[in-house]
Write a protein that holds these residues in place. Structure first.
Motif, PDB file in Angstrom:
ATOM      1  N   VAL A  39       0.883  -1.132   0.103  1.00 46.65           N
ATOM      2  CA  VAL A  39      -0.111   0.015  -0.099  1.00 46.65           C
ATOM      3  C   VAL A  39       0.943   1.239  -0.009  1.00 46.65           C
ATOM      4  O   VAL A  39       2.085   1.100   0.475  1.00 46.65           O
ATOM      5  N   ALA A  40       0.622   2.411  -0.479  1.00 47.71           N
ATOM      6  CA  ALA A  40       1.054   3.544  -0.596  1.00 47.71           C
ATOM      7  C   ALA A  40       1.403   4.121   0.849  1.00 47.71           C
ATOM      8  O   ALA A  40       0.379   3.921   1.950  1.00 47.71           O
ATOM      9  N   PRO A  41       2.748   4.866   1.253  1.00 52.61           N
ATOM     10  CA  PRO A  41       2.658   5.122   2.497  1.00 52.61           C
ATOM     11  C   PRO A  41       1.748   6.481   2.882  1.00 52.61           C
ATOM     12  O   PRO A  41       1.410   6.319   4.120  1.00 52.61           O
ATOM     13  N   GLN A  42       1.339   7.218   1.891  1.00 50.12           N
ATOM     14  CA  GLN A  42       0.436   8.195   2.099  1.00 50.12           C
ATOM     15  C   GLN A  42      -1.123   7.535   2.548  1.00 50.12           C
ATOM     16  O   GLN A  42      -1.812   8.068   3.573  1.00 50.12           O
ATOM     17  N   GLN A  43      -1.304   6.415   2.166  1.00 46.60           N
ATOM     18  CA  GLN A  43      -2.439   5.430   2.718  1.00 46.60           C
ATOM     19  C   GLN A  43      -2.452   5.420   4.128  1.00 46.60           C
ATOM     20  O   GLN A  43      -3.293   5.261   4.939  1.00 46.60           O
ATOM     21  N   VAL A  44      -1.269   4.816   4.414  1.00 46.92           N
ATOM     22  CA  VAL A  44      -1.140   4.389   6.181  1.00 46.92           C
ATOM     23  C   VAL A  44      -1.003   5.518   6.624  1.00 46.92           C
ATOM     24  O   VAL A  44      -1.773   5.569   7.877  1.00 46.92           O
ATOM     25  N   THR A  45      -0.343   6.875   6.379  1.00 48.99           N
ATOM     26  CA  THR A  45      -0.604   8.044   7.109  1.00 48.99           C
ATOM     27  C   THR A  45      -1.924   8.574   7.121  1.00 48.99           C
ATOM     28  O   THR A  45      -2.481   8.773   8.244  1.00 48.99           O
ATOM     29  N   THR A  46      -2.854   8.133   6.182  1.00 51.11           N
ATOM     30  CA  THR A  46      -4.336   8.528   6.370  1.00 51.11           C
ATOM     31  C   THR A  46      -4.990   7.820   7.265  1.00 51.11           C
ATOM     32  O   THR A  46      -5.552   8.248   8.312  1.00 51.11           O
ATOM     33  N   ARG A  48      -3.360   6.336  10.071  1.00 48.85           N
ATOM     34  CA  ARG A  48      -3.040   6.770  11.330  1.00 48.85           C
ATOM     35  C   ARG A  48      -3.819   8.064  11.738  1.00 48.85           C
ATOM     36  O   ARG A  48      -4.213   8.131  12.886  1.00 48.85           O
ATOM     37  N   ARG A  49      -3.772   9.035  10.726  1.00 48.58           N
ATOM     38  CA  ARG A  49      -4.732  10.205  11.293  1.00 48.58           C
ATOM     39  C   ARG A  49      -6.153   9.780  11.284  1.00 48.58           C
ATOM     40  O   ARG A  49      -6.794  10.257  12.516  1.00 48.58           O
ATOM     41  N   GLU A  50      -6.994   8.994  10.940  1.00 49.88           N
ATOM     42  CA  GLU A  50      -7.924   8.445  11.187  1.00 49.88           C
ATOM     43  C   GLU A  50      -8.276   7.864  12.686  1.00 49.88           C
ATOM     44  O   GLU A  50      -9.222   7.925  13.381  1.00 49.88           O
ATOM     45  N   ALA A  51      -7.155   7.084  13.051  1.00 46.28           N
ATOM     46  CA  ALA A  51      -7.242   6.359  14.159  1.00 46.28           C
ATOM     47  C   ALA A  51      -7.047   7.535  15.461  1.00 46.28           C
ATOM     48  O   ALA A  51      -7.689   7.345  16.513  1.00 46.28           O
ATOM     49  N   ARG A  52      -6.155   8.401  15.040  1.00 47.11           N
ATOM     50  CA  ARG A  52      -6.138   9.562  15.978  1.00 47.11           C
ATOM     51  C   ARG A  52      -7.374  10.323  16.254  1.00 47.11           C
ATOM     52  O   ARG A  52      -7.673  10.707  17.361  1.00 47.11           O
ATOM     53  N   GLN A  53      -7.919  10.417  15.104  1.00 43.28           N
ATOM     54  CA  GLN A  53      -9.374  11.168  15.347  1.00 43.28           C
ATOM     55  C   GLN A  53     -10.652  10.355  15.658  1.00 43.28           C
ATOM     56  O   GLN A  53     -11.654  10.907  15.894  1.00 43.28           O
ATOM     57  N   GLY A  54     -10.291   8.966  16.084  1.00 45.29           N
ATOM     58  CA  GLY A  54     -11.389   8.030  16.468  1.00 45.29           C
ATOM     59  C   GLY A  54     -12.169   7.576  15.483  1.00 45.29           C
ATOM     60  O   GLY A  54     -13.164   7.024  15.763  1.00 45.29           O
ATOM     61  N   LYS A  55     -11.836   7.588  14.432  1.00 45.46           N
ATOM     62  CA  LYS A  55     -12.762   7.375  13.203  1.00 45.46           C
ATOM     63  C   LYS A  55     -12.375   5.695  12.966  1.00 45.46           C
ATOM     64  O   LYS A  55     -13.002   5.106  12.143  1.00 45.46           O
ATOM     65  N   LEU A  56     -10.932   5.224  13.326  1.00 48.46           N
ATOM     66  CA  LEU A  56     -10.454   3.921  13.032  1.00 48.46           C
ATOM     67  C   LEU A  56     -10.390   3.282  14.323  1.00 48.46           C
ATOM     68  O   LEU A  56      -9.396   3.820  15.079  1.00 48.46           O
ATOM     69  N   ALA A  57     -10.762   2.065  14.672  1.00 47.01           N
ATOM     70  CA  ALA A  57     -10.439   1.567  15.991  1.00 47.01           C
ATOM     71  C   ALA A  57      -8.951   0.660  15.665  1.00 47.01           C
ATOM     72  O   ALA A  57      -9.103  -0.081  14.837  1.00 47.01           O
ATOM     73  N   LEU A  58      -8.151   0.696  16.709  1.00 45.25           N
ATOM     74  CA  LEU A  58      -6.803  -0.287  16.537  1.00 45.25           C
ATOM     75  C   LEU A  58      -7.357  -1.604  17.377  1.00 45.25           C
ATOM     76  O   LEU A  58      -8.157  -1.306  18.310  1.00 45.25           O
ATOM     77  N   PRO A  59      -6.849  -2.588  16.857  1.00 45.02           N
ATOM     78  CA  PRO A  59      -7.285  -3.765  17.729  1.00 45.02           C
ATOM     79  C   PRO A  59      -6.638  -3.924  19.033  1.00 45.02           C
ATOM     80  O   PRO A  59      -5.495  -3.256  19.373  1.00 45.02           O
ATOM     81  N   VAL A  60      -7.133  -4.462  19.927  1.00 43.02           N
ATOM     82  CA  VAL A  60      -6.687  -4.434  21.228  1.00 43.02           C
ATOM     83  C   VAL A  60      -6.251  -5.542  21.634  1.00 43.02           C
ATOM     84  O   VAL A  60      -6.800  -6.795  21.307  1.00 43.02           O
TER      85      VAL A  60
END
Length: 118
Positions: A39-46, A48-60
């Motif tokens: 995947v493109a690095p920009q996609q991973v950065t996007t 990561r931003r979504e996770a910081r904003q609470g839009k993407l949950a990280l696995p526990v």
């Protein structure tokens, strides 16, 4: 990851969360994680931003342990959250606000991510 007939790839939220979590490991570069997953690095950065904003949950992870939470008011929560109400998590001068109706799993994922960031 699923390939669609149009050539576009679809990443489940679970897969995105695992990739983001991997990109936060000590000494790991986003570009290396992106390359490993095709995947493109920009996609991973996007993501990561979504996770910081609470839009993407990280696995526990199972060994996550407990996060210390302090309650300011011990009264029971209202049956319906007021418009604009938010849950605030504060650590080391950083405040994260999540919608009051955020899923408990998302709140826990944010708390675990903050704990790892220490």
């Amino acid at each position: 990851m699923l390939d669609h007939p149009g050539g576009r790839r679809f990443w489940s939220d679970e897969a995105k969360g695992r990739i983001v979590l991997e990109s936060h490991a000590a000494g790991v570069r986003v570009v290396d994680v992106a390359r490993r997953h095709g995947v493109a690095p920009q996609q991973v950065t996007t993501w990561r931003r979504e996770a910081r904003q609470g839009k993407l949950a990280l696995p526990v992870e199972d060994d996550a342990g407990f996060a210390l939470l302090a309650l300011e008011d011990a009264s029971p929560p209202p049956s319906r959250a007021a418009p604009g109400a938010a849950i605030e998590i504060e650590q080391d001068g950083v405040t994260i606000r999540l919608p009051a109706d955020a899923a408990p799993e998302r709140i826990a994922a944010v708390a675990v991510a903050l704990r790892r960031a220490r």
